[in-house]
Design a protein around this motif. Structure first.
Motif, short mmCIF file in Angstrom:
data_model
loop_
_atom_site.label_atom_id
_atom_site.label_comp_id
_atom_site.label_asym_id
_atom_site.label_seq_id
_atom_site.Cartn_x
_atom_site.Cartn_y
_atom_site.Cartn_z
N ARG A 66 0.84 -1.20 0.00
CA ARG A 66 0.00 0.00 0.00
C ARG A 66 0.87 1.25 0.00
NH1 ARG A 66 -3.40 -0.39 4.72
NH2 ARG A 66 -1.69 0.62 5.78
N LEU A 67 1.93 1.26 0.77
CA LEU A 67 2.84 2.41 0.81
C LEU A 67 3.50 2.64 -0.55
CD1 LEU A 67 4.29 4.59 2.45
CD2 LEU A 67 6.01 2.88 3.00
N GLU A 68 3.94 1.57 -1.18
CA GLU A 68 4.58 1.70 -2.49
C GLU A 68 3.60 2.22 -3.54
OE1 GLU A 68 7.91 1.40 -5.09
OE2 GLU A 68 7.72 1.49 -2.93
N LEU A 69 2.37 1.73 -3.51
CA LEU A 69 1.36 2.23 -4.45
C LEU A 69 1.04 3.70 -4.18
CD1 LEU A 69 -1.10 -0.80 -4.48
CD2 LEU A 69 0.22 0.03 -6.42
N ALA A 70 0.99 4.07 -2.92
CA ALA A 70 0.66 5.46 -2.56
C ALA A 70 1.73 6.43 -3.02
CB ALA A 70 0.46 5.58 -1.05
N ARG A 71 2.95 5.96 -3.23
CA ARG A 71 4.00 6.84 -3.75
C ARG A 71 3.69 7.30 -5.17
NH1 ARG A 71 9.16 3.91 -4.05
NH2 ARG A 71 9.91 5.91 -4.80
N PHE A 72 2.92 6.51 -5.92
CA PHE A 72 2.69 6.80 -7.33
C PHE A 72 1.25 7.10 -7.68
CE2 PHE A 72 6.38 3.99 -7.00
CZ PHE A 72 7.33 4.80 -7.59
N LEU A 73 0.29 6.73 -6.84
CA LEU A 73 -1.12 6.94 -7.16
C LEU A 73 -1.74 7.91 -6.16
CD1 LEU A 73 -2.22 3.26 -7.85
CD2 LEU A 73 -1.76 5.04 -9.54
N SER A 74 -2.58 8.80 -6.68
CA SER A 74 -3.29 9.74 -5.80
C SER A 74 -4.75 9.32 -5.71
CB SER A 74 -3.17 11.15 -6.35
OG SER A 74 -3.85 11.24 -7.59
N ARG A 75 -5.51 10.04 -4.90
CA ARG A 75 -6.95 9.73 -4.77
C ARG A 75 -7.68 9.90 -6.08
NH1 ARG A 75 -8.76 12.86 0.68
NH2 ARG A 75 -7.50 11.65 2.13
N GLY A 76 -7.22 10.81 -6.92
CA GLY A 76 -7.87 11.08 -8.20
C GLY A 76 -7.82 9.92 -9.16
N ALA A 77 -6.95 8.95 -8.92
CA ALA A 77 -6.83 7.80 -9.81
C ALA A 77 -7.95 6.78 -9.61
CB ALA A 77 -5.48 7.12 -9.60
#
Length: 130
Positions: A66-77
């Motif tokens: 989840r942390l790694e994904l959060a580095r690249f994806l925002s809520r808008g995705a």
């Protein structure tokens, strides 16, 4: 009231708050000069410990993915399917291993938020290794 223990003056403190407002509101760097921004990691960078956190490598946990994904994806995705998320990760120069993990997810699936995407990736990893 100044106590004399501040490292910065009141004016410099206000200036620094103003500089950070764009970053805090948008979630990504807002500087016009790219050389001010930190450089993303490259695919050929040497591995540190177990390397980048990806669903295909051990040891991983739900929180790490989840942390790694959060580095690249925002809520808008979100909400989005794997295809849209792969495009978003590709635009943000995410590691290839993370993109490949998303490509293995069912194409018809929709993920309303980052948590459910991370859970799906860790479940897919567990079924592949079992």
């Amino acid at each position: 009231m100044q106590r004399g223990s501040d490292r910065l003056s009141v004016h410099r403190d206000d200036e620094m708050k103003h500089e950070l407002q764009g970053l805090l509101r948008s979630g990504h760097p807002t500087r016009s000069e790219e050389w001010h921004d930190p450089e993303p990691s490259a695919d050929d960078d040497p591995e540190v410990a177990f390397g980048p956190v990806t669903p295909g490598r051990a040891p991983t946990s739900l929180e790490a993915v989840r942390l790694e994904l959060a580095r690249f994806l925002s809520r808008g995705a979100f909400p989005a399917g794997p295809r849209e998320l792969v495009r978003a990760l590709d635009r943000r120069y995410a590691p290839d291993a993370l993109i490949e993990a998303l490509e293995r997810l069912p194409r018809q699936a929709r993920y309303p938020n980052l948590q459910e995407l991370a859970e799906a990736l860790t479940r897919a990893r567990e079924t592949e290794t079992a």
